[in-house]
Motif scaffolding. Structure first.
Motif, PDB file in Angstrom:
ATOM      1  N   LYS A   1       0.852  -1.194   0.000  1.00  0.00           N
ATOM      2  CA  LYS A   1       0.000   0.000   0.000  1.00  0.00           C
ATOM      3  C   LYS A   1       0.890   1.246   0.000  1.00  0.00           C
ATOM      4  O   LYS A   1       1.697   1.447   0.913  1.00  0.00           O
ATOM      5  N   ILE A   2       0.742   2.050  -1.047  1.00  0.00           N
ATOM      6  CA  ILE A   2       1.584   3.230  -1.247  1.00  0.00           C
ATOM      7  C   ILE A   2       0.736   4.502  -1.153  1.00  0.00           C
ATOM      8  O   ILE A   2      -0.320   4.602  -1.790  1.00  0.00           O
ATOM      9  N   GLY A   3       1.192   5.485  -0.380  1.00  0.00           N
ATOM     10  CA  GLY A   3       0.500   6.758  -0.255  1.00  0.00           C
ATOM     11  C   GLY A   3       1.140   7.820  -1.130  1.00  0.00           C
ATOM     12  O   GLY A   3       2.367   7.886  -1.237  1.00  0.00           O
ATOM     13  N   VAL A   4       0.311   8.649  -1.770  1.00  0.00           N
ATOM     14  CA  VAL A   4       0.813   9.711  -2.636  1.00  0.00           C
ATOM     15  C   VAL A   4      -0.017  10.984  -2.433  1.00  0.00           C
ATOM     16  O   VAL A   4      -1.139  10.939  -1.926  1.00  0.00           O
ATOM     17  N   LEU A   5       0.544  12.094  -2.856  1.00  0.00           N
ATOM     18  CA  LEU A   5      -0.145  13.386  -2.780  1.00  0.00           C
ATOM     19  C   LEU A   5      -1.178  13.487  -3.892  1.00  0.00           C
ATOM     20  O   LEU A   5      -0.867  13.282  -5.068  1.00  0.00           O
ATOM     21  N   LYS A   6      -2.401  13.816  -3.520  1.00  0.00           N
ATOM     22  CA  LYS A   6      -3.498  13.932  -4.483  1.00  0.00           C
ATOM     23  C   LYS A   6      -3.196  15.002  -5.537  1.00  0.00           C
ATOM     24  O   LYS A   6      -2.691  16.070  -5.222  1.00  0.00           O
ATOM     25  N   ALA A   7      -3.477  14.684  -6.803  1.00  0.00           N
ATOM     26  CA  ALA A   7      -3.316  15.598  -7.944  1.00  0.00           C
ATOM     27  C   ALA A   7      -1.851  15.919  -8.250  1.00  0.00           C
ATOM     28  O   ALA A   7      -1.550  16.890  -8.931  1.00  0.00           O
ATOM     29  N   SER A   8      -0.928  15.091  -7.753  1.00  0.00           N
ATOM     30  CA  SER A   8       0.510  15.307  -7.996  1.00  0.00           C
ATOM     31  C   SER A   8       1.002  14.454  -9.157  1.00  0.00           C
ATOM     32  O   SER A   8       0.327  13.508  -9.588  1.00  0.00           O
ATOM     33  N   THR A   9       2.193  14.765  -9.637  1.00  0.00           N
ATOM     34  CA  THR A   9       2.809  13.941 -10.677  1.00  0.00           C
ATOM     35  C   THR A   9       3.125  12.553 -10.129  1.00  0.00           C
ATOM     36  O   THR A   9       3.070  11.562 -10.858  1.00  0.00           O
ATOM     37  N   GLN A  10       3.448  12.495  -8.836  1.00  0.00           N
ATOM     38  CA  GLN A  10       3.734  11.194  -8.215  1.00  0.00           C
ATOM     39  C   GLN A  10       2.472  10.326  -8.185  1.00  0.00           C
ATOM     40  O   GLN A  10       2.552   9.107  -8.354  1.00  0.00           O
ATOM     41  N   GLU A  11       1.306  10.947  -7.992  1.00  0.00           N
ATOM     42  CA  GLU A  11       0.053  10.189  -8.048  1.00  0.00           C
ATOM     43  C   GLU A  11      -0.157   9.647  -9.461  1.00  0.00           C
ATOM     44  O   GLU A  11      -0.564   8.487  -9.634  1.00  0.00           O
ATOM     45  N   LYS A  12       0.106  10.475 -10.470  1.00  0.00           N
ATOM     46  CA  LYS A  12      -0.050  10.021 -11.858  1.00  0.00           C
ATOM     47  C   LYS A  12       0.837   8.813 -12.139  1.00  0.00           C
ATOM     48  O   LYS A  12       0.408   7.840 -12.754  1.00  0.00           O
ATOM     49  N   TYR A  13       2.078   8.890 -11.672  1.00  0.00           N
ATOM     50  CA  TYR A  13       3.004   7.768 -11.863  1.00  0.00           C
ATOM     51  C   TYR A  13       2.497   6.523 -11.136  1.00  0.00           C
ATOM     52  O   TYR A  13       2.481   5.419 -11.702  1.00  0.00           O
ATOM     53  N   ALA A  14       2.100   6.693  -9.875  1.00  0.00           N
ATOM     54  CA  ALA A  14       1.656   5.548  -9.077  1.00  0.00           C
ATOM     55  C   ALA A  14       0.433   4.872  -9.693  1.00  0.00           C
ATOM     56  O   ALA A  14       0.346   3.642  -9.733  1.00  0.00           O
ATOM     57  N   LEU A  15      -0.505   5.663 -10.195  1.00  0.00           N
ATOM     58  CA  LEU A  15      -1.700   5.094 -10.817  1.00  0.00           C
ATOM     59  C   LEU A  15      -1.373   4.427 -12.146  1.00  0.00           C
ATOM     60  O   LEU A  15      -1.939   3.391 -12.488  1.00  0.00           O
ATOM     61  N   GLY A  16      -0.420   5.017 -12.876  1.00  0.00           N
ATOM     62  CA  GLY A  16      -0.077   4.479 -14.187  1.00  0.00           C
ATOM     63  C   GLY A  16       0.862   3.292 -14.166  1.00  0.00           C
ATOM     64  O   GLY A  16       0.750   2.393 -15.009  1.00  0.00           O
ATOM     65  N   GLU A  17       1.777   3.265 -13.196  1.00  0.00           N
ATOM     66  CA  GLU A  17       2.822   2.240 -13.187  1.00  0.00           C
ATOM     67  C   GLU A  17       2.734   1.255 -12.021  1.00  0.00           C
ATOM     68  O   GLU A  17       3.155   0.106 -12.151  1.00  0.00           O
ATOM     69  N   LEU A  18       2.232   1.688 -10.881  1.00  0.00           N
ATOM     70  CA  LEU A  18       2.175   0.804  -9.709  1.00  0.00           C
ATOM     71  C   LEU A  18       0.822   0.104  -9.572  1.00  0.00           C
ATOM     72  O   LEU A  18       0.763  -1.107  -9.386  1.00  0.00           O
ATOM     73  N   LYS A  19      -0.244   0.888  -9.637  1.00  0.00           N
ATOM     74  CA  LYS A  19      -1.578   0.291  -9.490  1.00  0.00           C
ATOM     75  C   LYS A  19      -1.831  -0.784 -10.544  1.00  0.00           C
ATOM     76  O   LYS A  19      -2.462  -1.810 -10.263  1.00  0.00           O
ATOM     77  N   THR A  20      -1.332  -0.555 -11.749  1.00  0.00           N
ATOM     78  CA  THR A  20      -1.518  -1.537 -12.831  1.00  0.00           C
ATOM     79  C   THR A  20      -0.758  -2.838 -12.570  1.00  0.00           C
ATOM     80  O   THR A  20      -0.999  -3.845 -13.235  1.00  0.00           O
ATOM     81  N   LYS A  21       0.167  -2.818 -11.599  1.00  0.00           N
ATOM     82  CA  LYS A  21       0.926  -4.026 -11.234  1.00  0.00           C
ATOM     83  C   LYS A  21       0.454  -4.621  -9.919  1.00  0.00           C
ATOM     84  O   LYS A  21       1.129  -5.447  -9.330  1.00  0.00           O
ATOM     85  N   GLY A  22      -0.709  -4.159  -9.436  1.00  0.00           N
ATOM     86  CA  GLY A  22      -1.271  -4.737  -8.222  1.00  0.00           C
ATOM     87  C   GLY A  22      -0.923  -4.029  -6.933  1.00  0.00           C
ATOM     88  O   GLY A  22      -1.212  -4.543  -5.846  1.00  0.00           O
TER      89      GLY A  22
END
Length: 255
Positions: A130-151
């Motif tokens: 479980k990874i926490g990120v700042l809402k509406a940040s570039t890090q959130e975009k990365y996490a949703l695009g690269e991490l969430k897609t890997k489970g």
């Protein structure tokens, strides 16, 4: 004589107002140490704040800092709550559809942050974490695009310091954050000793853009030129280096 005195007084007031400059309302999110945070007495400080002050001095404006939660930054700018955003906002294609940016004033990578004993070989290696990120940040975009897609489970927060509180409380396994911010805001503080940055530097433009700039409303072309010229000027006259060296051991202007 009275008319002469009145004219002189008005002239003096106008000269004083010109010397002091017009207010420039600057939006900041003061939860992002060492870039933007508060001193013990509540005063805004940090690299972004000092850069903003140097830019205001260069263009002969008076900086007035306006605190704003991160996910409301661009809506607030569009609503004219402030004139510019100087708070570590990345220049991305998505944001450029809504707002304008000055030239960059720094560019540093983001990193995945996990416990030291977690073996990290890429996004798939932390499936189920479980990874926490700042809402509406570039890090959130990365996490949703690269991490969430890997489970990986991705949880978004209103402020980055809230992410660190939940990591310390055991509710999160880690985060994705700017390498310097996470160093100053978490890894270098009590509770961060068991964690470290993992993997490669994250610079991918589709998520992280092309550096950090000053955000403005579209149609502010003259102000945009002024600020970009001011960034170049403080890079050349030593003010940028003095601010940089106050917070960092290398030039964060980047590539």
């Amino acid at each position: 004589m009275k008319k002469l005195l009145l004219a002189a007084a008005i002239g003096a007031l106008c000269a004083s107002a010109f010397a002091q400059g017009k207010d420039l309302k600057v939006a900041i999110d003061p939860t992002y140490e060492p870039f933007t945070f508060k001193t013990a007495d509540g005063k805004p400080t940090g690299f972004d704040v000092d850069i903003a002050s140097a830019l205001c001095e260069q263009i002969k404006r008076n900086c007035v800092f306006v605190e704003q939660a991160w996910d409301g930054m661009i809506p607030g700018l569009m609503a004219k709550k402030y004139d510019v955003i100087i708070s570590s906002m990345s220049i991305t294609e998505e944001r450029l559809k809504q707002v304008d940016f000055s030239d960059k004033y720094y560019n540093t990578p983001s990193k995945v942050v996990l416990k030291k004993d977690v073996k990290y070989t890429g996004p798939a290696s932390i499936k189920g974490k479980k990874i926490g990120v700042l809402k509406a940040s570039t890090q959130e975009k990365y996490a949703l695009g690269e991490l969430k897609t890997k489970g990986v489970e991705v949880v978004s927060y209103d402020a980055q310091d809230q992410v660190y509180l939940d990591i310390k409380a055991g509710r999160l396994d880690g985060t994705v954050a700017d390498i310097l911010e996470v160093g100053g805001g978490f890894l270098g503080k009590p509770g961060g000793e068991a964690y470290e940055v993992k993997g490669e530097d994250l610079f991918m433009p589709k998520y992280f853009g092309t550096g950090i700039g000053v955000a403005l409303r579209k149609g502010q072309g003259d102000l945009k030129k002024e600020i970009s010229a001011a960034i170049k000027a403080i890079r050349g006259n030593g003010k940028y280096k003095a601010i940089n060296d106050k917070y960092f051991k290398f030039d964060v202007y980047g590539k």
